[in-house]
Write a protein that holds these residues in place. Structure first.
Motif, PDB file in Angstrom:
ATOM      1  N   ILE A 192      -7.823 -12.383 -17.201  1.00  0.00           N
ATOM      2  CA  ILE A 192      -7.982 -10.978 -16.818  1.00  0.00           C
ATOM      3  C   ILE A 192      -9.242 -10.888 -15.964  1.00  0.00           C
ATOM      4  CG2 ILE A 192      -8.269  -8.619 -17.634  1.00  0.00           C
ATOM      5  CD1 ILE A 192      -7.080  -9.495 -20.312  1.00  0.00           C
ATOM      6  N   ASN A 193      -9.132 -10.219 -14.818  1.00  0.00           N
ATOM      7  CA  ASN A 193     -10.251 -10.114 -13.897  1.00  0.00           C
ATOM      8  C   ASN A 193     -10.440  -8.670 -13.462  1.00  0.00           C
ATOM      9  OD1 ASN A 193     -10.745 -13.241 -12.944  1.00  0.00           O
ATOM     10  ND2 ASN A 193      -8.607 -12.812 -13.387  1.00  0.00           N
ATOM     11  N   SER A 194     -11.668  -8.308 -13.217  1.00  0.00           N
ATOM     12  CA  SER A 194     -11.962  -6.988 -12.662  1.00  0.00           C
ATOM     13  C   SER A 194     -11.637  -7.001 -11.177  1.00  0.00           C
ATOM     14  CB  SER A 194     -13.434  -6.646 -12.866  1.00  0.00           C
ATOM     15  OG  SER A 194     -14.247  -7.451 -12.011  1.00  0.00           O
ATOM     16  N   PRO A 195     -11.483  -5.832 -10.550  1.00  0.00           N
ATOM     17  CA  PRO A 195     -11.249  -5.797  -9.098  1.00  0.00           C
ATOM     18  C   PRO A 195     -12.378  -6.451  -8.306  1.00  0.00           C
ATOM     19  CG  PRO A 195     -10.693  -3.688 -10.080  1.00  0.00           C
ATOM     20  CD  PRO A 195     -11.368  -4.494 -11.156  1.00  0.00           C
ATOM     21  N   GLU A 196     -13.554  -6.566  -8.915  1.00  0.00           N
ATOM     22  CA  GLU A 196     -14.682  -7.226  -8.244  1.00  0.00           C
ATOM     23  C   GLU A 196     -14.627  -8.738  -8.384  1.00  0.00           C
ATOM     24  OE1 GLU A 196     -15.139  -3.182  -8.834  1.00  0.00           O
ATOM     25  OE2 GLU A 196     -15.064  -4.650 -10.481  1.00  0.00           O
ATOM     26  N   GLY A 197     -13.634  -9.255  -9.126  1.00  0.00           N
ATOM     27  CA  GLY A 197     -13.478 -10.697  -9.271  1.00  0.00           C
ATOM     28  C   GLY A 197     -14.164 -11.287 -10.477  1.00  0.00           C
TER      29      GLY A 197
END
Length: 539
Positions: A192-197
């Motif tokens: 799982i990753n945030s939109p910021e990577g």
């Protein structure tokens, strides 16, 4: 996954009954020898070769015209592979000898390689000579010469790899429910990753994940392929994982389906309206595979219910009501040998009527399709890509690219346009700039890395009447894009793109490009649509 563009020759009949009828086919072929010889009387060797080729090479798929491949590829790669399907191949180089013993039984049971020749050696030589004499020395590079303009609509946000492992991304998914990114890789991990990577959580799986779907807001269905490289083992699985924003719930991981043969895509559908969601599974396989319907049991797991197509190469399925009768029909792309887009018309939950919408030559390398209303006339058209080049015929092909087929009514389709793009792997259609017409994002796993490596990603901006400006972004050559997804990850009302890089060399690439991928390559790139955050010129 690296797909093969040539289904192995010899898949004679639709459904399992083809295994029953194979001996009959062989007997008929043998009994026809005398008649074939008589029909060849008075014909030149080239005419006789063409007639035999159309008979034997066009029996289970569209006849492959000699002009589709260059001479050397026919001679050294494709024809020797086809020969084994007719029982006339070199026994010292038989495909069965290269298959591990634990896979060989399934292939033998499929009767793909007849023990007795289906035609004489003399007739086979006539076919070989026909292709050799009729094919070009070299296929012209073709019309993929369009220049690329800068892609200003999207802001690239690359995710450099954070380990010594090479970027081998097998799955990218934009979760619009939780506004985050789901990433899978060949190292059997899903993250799982945030939109910021920023990686928020990681979960090991039994094999590389290749497809997924968010269920509600607490569950994720994940499809794992088993072994990625071409094989016929049934090691794929479908499982559910407890899922909340930013983390996995490890106590809720459960296998829902297993013994899947190299699966690549699944479709959830309550096609029979019984209140239970069933699964249509694309088991891509290798020599063997299937497109199969699985039904949900009382335990919540899935079991096989109906074999819809027992051939390998099932790539993607979509569910939609094609005929307006209120029942969901199924459309599937088959990508090997008898390359075709096929509709399964739902007979009100009591079975399906198969209808082939379109077929393509066996060397086309069909790779993806979408159903979309391209011309806004309230019926569904087809966007189709072909460019799979990891087969017997690796070369730059001037017929690779993106095509649009317009629905003419009664499920008849007519080609509207063709945009040449070498090695086109997947396309996603959307009105990304909200100007009233549809644009297309295209990735190419088999781009011309020698001359135009930046064409691994091409954005086709529709300027009206299906005319396009081709665009890409700086850094488009930092990955070898195998997978792509679209969705509004930041909730600002426009559609973003996510690209995943898999730098395994299925086909030759220049050393300089490979060095770039190794030293500076990225796992994925989020292309954040800036339409709603800055002014974009509108027509």
């Amino acid at each position: 996954m690296i797909l093969q563009g040539l289904r192995r020759y010899g898949n004679f009949l639709y459904h399992p009954i083809r295994h029953v009828f194979l001996p009959v086919v062989v007997l008929l072929a043998v009994s026809c020898h005398d008649r074939q010889d008589k029909e060849n009387v008075g014909k030149s060797p080239q005419e006789a070769g063409e007639r035999l080729a159309r008979l034997h090479c066009g029996g289970c798929h569209i006849f492959p015209e000699p002009a589709l491949l260059e001479k050397q590829l026919w001679k050294d790669r494709v024809l020797p592979a086809m020969a084994h399907r007719l029982g006339v191949g070199d026994s010292t180089d038989h495909p069965l000898m290269k298959i591990p013993y634990y896979e060989r039984y399934a292939v033998e049971q499929a009767n793909l390689f007849p023990q007795n020749s289906l035609l004489s050696t003399e007739d086979w030589e006539k076919i070989v000579n026909y292709y050799h004499n009729s094919s070009p020395e070299k296929i012209l590079p073709g019309p993929d010469t369009a220049s690329l303009a800068p892609l200003e609509l999207f802001e690239p946000r690359p995710k450099p790899r954070d380990s010594v492992n090479l970027p081998l991304t097998t799955l990218v998914h934009i979760d619009t429910v939780h506004r985050q990114l789901i990433i899978g890789n060949r190292y059997n991990n899903i993250t799982i990753n945030s939109p910021e990577g920023v990686q928020l959580d990681q979960r090991p799986l039994s094999s590389p994940p290749v497809d997924c779907q968010v269920i509600g807001d607490t569950l994720l269905y994940v499809l794992s392929i088993g072994i990625m490289d071409p094989n016929d083992r049934d090691l794929g699985t479908l499982e559910s994982i407890g899922y909340q924003k930013g983390r996995w719930n490890r106590k809720q991981q459960r296998v829902l389906g297993k013994y899947l043969k190299r699966p690549v895509n699944f479709l959830l559908s309550d096609f029979d309206k019984d209140g239970r969601t069933d699964v249509f599974m694309c088991n891509f396989g290798h020599y063997t595979g299937s497109f199969t319907l699985f039904e949900k049991t009382n335990s919540g797991a899935f079991k096989a219910r109906q074999l819809l197509d027992n051939n390998p190469g099932a790539r993607k399925a979509e569910g939609v009501d094609l005929n307006g009768d209120g029942w969901e029909d199924i459309v599937v792309l088959m990508t090997q040998g008898d390359e075709a887009i096929t509709a399964y018309i739902n007979k009100q939950g009591k079975g399906f009527e198969q209808r082939i919408l379109m077929r393509f030559p066996p060397v086309y390398g069909s790779s993806y399709f979408e159903l979309t209303d391209w011309d806004h006339d309230h019926d569904l058209d087809i966007i189709y890509t072909n460019g799979d080049n990891a087969d017997y015929s690796f070369s730059l092909k001037n017929y690779h690219g993106v095509r649009c087929f317009i629905n003419q009514g009664d499920l008849e389709f007519e080609e509207l346009f063709f945009v040449p793009i070498y090695g086109a792997t997947k396309s996603l259609t959307e009105d990304f700039d909200k100007d009233g017409d549809m644009d297309i994002a295209v990735i190419s796993y088999f781009a011309d890395f020698e001359n135009t490596p930046e064409k691994g990603f091409v954005y086709l901006e529709n300027t009206g009447q299906s005319r396009f400006v081709q665009r890409t972004f700086e850094g488009s050559d930092l990955g070898r894009w195998l997978t792509m997804d679209k969705g509004d990850v930041d909730g600002d009302g426009d559609v973003d793109l996510l690209l995943g890089s898999f730098v395994y060399n299925a086909t030759p690439v220049p050393k300089s490009i490979q060095k770039t991928w190794i030293n500076h390559g990225v796992e994925f790139i989020l292309l954040l649509n800036s339409l709603e955050t800055k002014e974009v010129p509108m027509p």
